[in-house]
Design a protein around this motif. Structure first.
Motif, PDB file in Angstrom:
ATOM      1  N   CYS A 159       0.845  -1.192   0.000  1.00  0.00           N
ATOM      2  CA  CYS A 159       0.000   0.000   0.000  1.00  0.00           C
ATOM      3  C   CYS A 159       0.883   1.246   0.000  1.00  0.00           C
ATOM      4  O   CYS A 159       1.808   1.359   0.801  1.00  0.00           O
ATOM      5  CB  CYS A 159      -0.897  -0.002   1.244  1.00  0.00           C
TER       6      CYS A 159
ATOM      7  N   GLY B   1      -0.665   4.298   0.102  1.00  0.00           N
ATOM      8  CA  GLY B   1      -1.466   5.399   0.640  1.00  0.00           C
ATOM      9  C   GLY B   1      -0.618   6.199   1.615  1.00  0.00           C
ATOM     10  O   GLY B   1       0.457   5.748   2.036  1.00  0.00           O
ATOM     11  N   THR B   2      -1.117   7.366   2.004  1.00  0.00           N
ATOM     12  CA  THR B   2      -0.295   8.274   2.811  1.00  0.00           C
ATOM     13  C   THR B   2       0.214   7.638   4.100  1.00  0.00           C
ATOM     14  O   THR B   2       1.413   7.694   4.406  1.00  0.00           O
ATOM     15  CB  THR B   2      -1.103   9.547   3.152  1.00  0.00           C
ATOM     16  N   ALA B   3      -0.687   6.997   4.853  1.00  0.00           N
ATOM     17  CA  ALA B   3      -0.281   6.431   6.147  1.00  0.00           C
ATOM     18  C   ALA B   3       0.792   5.370   5.965  1.00  0.00           C
ATOM     19  O   ALA B   3       1.760   5.297   6.727  1.00  0.00           O
ATOM     20  CB  ALA B   3      -1.493   5.849   6.870  1.00  0.00           C
ATOM     21  N   CYS B   4       0.633   4.547   4.965  1.00  0.00           N
ATOM     22  CA  CYS B   4       1.612   3.476   4.735  1.00  0.00           C
ATOM     23  C   CYS B   4       2.914   4.031   4.179  1.00  0.00           C
ATOM     24  O   CYS B   4       4.000   3.565   4.529  1.00  0.00           O
ATOM     25  CB  CYS B   4       1.026   2.419   3.797  1.00  0.00           C
TER      26      CYS B   4
ATOM     27  N   CYS C  24      -4.638   3.077  -0.851  1.00  0.00           N
ATOM     28  CA  CYS C  24      -5.094   2.729   0.502  1.00  0.00           C
ATOM     29  C   CYS C  24      -6.085   1.572   0.486  1.00  0.00           C
ATOM     30  O   CYS C  24      -7.040   1.568  -0.272  1.00  0.00           O
ATOM     31  CB  CYS C  24      -5.750   3.955   1.145  1.00  0.00           C
TER      32      CYS C  24
ATOM     33  N   CYS D 131      -5.532   1.771   7.527  1.00  0.00           N
ATOM     34  CA  CYS D 131      -4.469   2.725   7.856  1.00  0.00           C
ATOM     35  C   CYS D 131      -3.976   2.600   9.289  1.00  0.00           C
ATOM     36  O   CYS D 131      -2.812   2.889   9.577  1.00  0.00           O
ATOM     37  CB  CYS D 131      -4.945   4.159   7.625  1.00  0.00           C
ATOM     38  N   SER D 132      -4.857   2.160  10.196  1.00  0.00           N
ATOM     39  CA  SER D 132      -4.432   2.047  11.598  1.00  0.00           C
ATOM     40  C   SER D 132      -3.356   0.979  11.756  1.00  0.00           C
ATOM     41  O   SER D 132      -2.681   0.921  12.772  1.00  0.00           O
ATOM     42  CB  SER D 132      -5.632   1.712  12.488  1.00  0.00           C
TER      43      SER D 132
ATOM     44  N   ALA E 191      -0.914   0.601   9.429  1.00  0.00           N
ATOM     45  CA  ALA E 191       0.152   0.961   8.482  1.00  0.00           C
ATOM     46  C   ALA E 191       1.534   0.676   9.062  1.00  0.00           C
ATOM     47  O   ALA E 191       1.706   0.798  10.284  1.00  0.00           O
ATOM     48  CB  ALA E 191       0.037   2.444   8.126  1.00  0.00           C
TER      49      ALA E 191
END
Ligand code: FES
Length: 167
Positions: free
Chosen positions: A93, A95-98, A134, A138-139, A141
């Motif tokens: 992933c 996505g931003t968090a990852c 994503c 995300c929690s 990541a």
């Protein structure tokens, strides 16, 4: 069409009679439908397993649309691939968090372990590496997904053992 056929290797689906028959059937069944491009490409990805560049040229000619349009669709959607996927697909992933959580380091470590970058498949055909957006976890990541298994709170040190299960 002759030009397209002259330029393709013997291993391309267009040159393998059974696969060529599938391609022609998919085109014949769908070419007059609204949104034919997406329908045909979806069917070819599902039935052949990938859409090679020669296949894209063939589809463009048959549907009478520019090659750039076909290529644009195939490049944009991660569902489509231009080479066969491996037996297992590893997706990281981005996505931003990852990404912030360390996805680039996971990708780098994966390259060290199995020798391939995103978009590539190991020589033995066991693993294809891809990136994705994503996945809604995300929690946990950074995350990665192998086939249907999700791995959260990943760390590069966990990769050798996990990847080993799929090789
Ligand atoms: S950003 Fe990776 S799961 Fe959401």
């Amino acid at each position: 069409m002759i030009k397209v056929l002259e330029n393709i290797a013997n291993t391309d689906p267009l040159m393998i009679s059974e696969q060529r028959a599938i391609i022609d059937r998919v085109l014949a069944e769908n070419k007059n439908l609204p949104g034919a491009t997406m329908v045909v490409l979806n069917e070819l990805q599902s039935q052949i397993g990938f859409i090679s560049v020669p296949m894209q040229g063939y589809v463009a000619q048959k549907l009478r649309v520019p090659m750039s349009e076909i290529n644009g669709v195939v490049s944009f959607y991660s569902f489509f691939t231009t080479t066969p996927r491996g037996k297992h697909t590893v997706k990281f992933c981005l996505g931003t968090a990852c990404y912030v959580g360390g996805a680039p380091g996971l990708i780098e470590k994966t390259k060290q372990i199995i020798g391939v970058d995103p978009g590539e498949t190991t020589e033995d055909g066991s693993i294809t590496v891809e990136v994705c957006r994503c996945i809604g976890a995300c929690s946990q990541a950074p995350t990665m997904v192998i086939d249907k298994d999700m791995y959260g709170r990943m760390h590069p040190n966990k990769l050798p053992q996990i990847l080993n299960k799929y090789q």
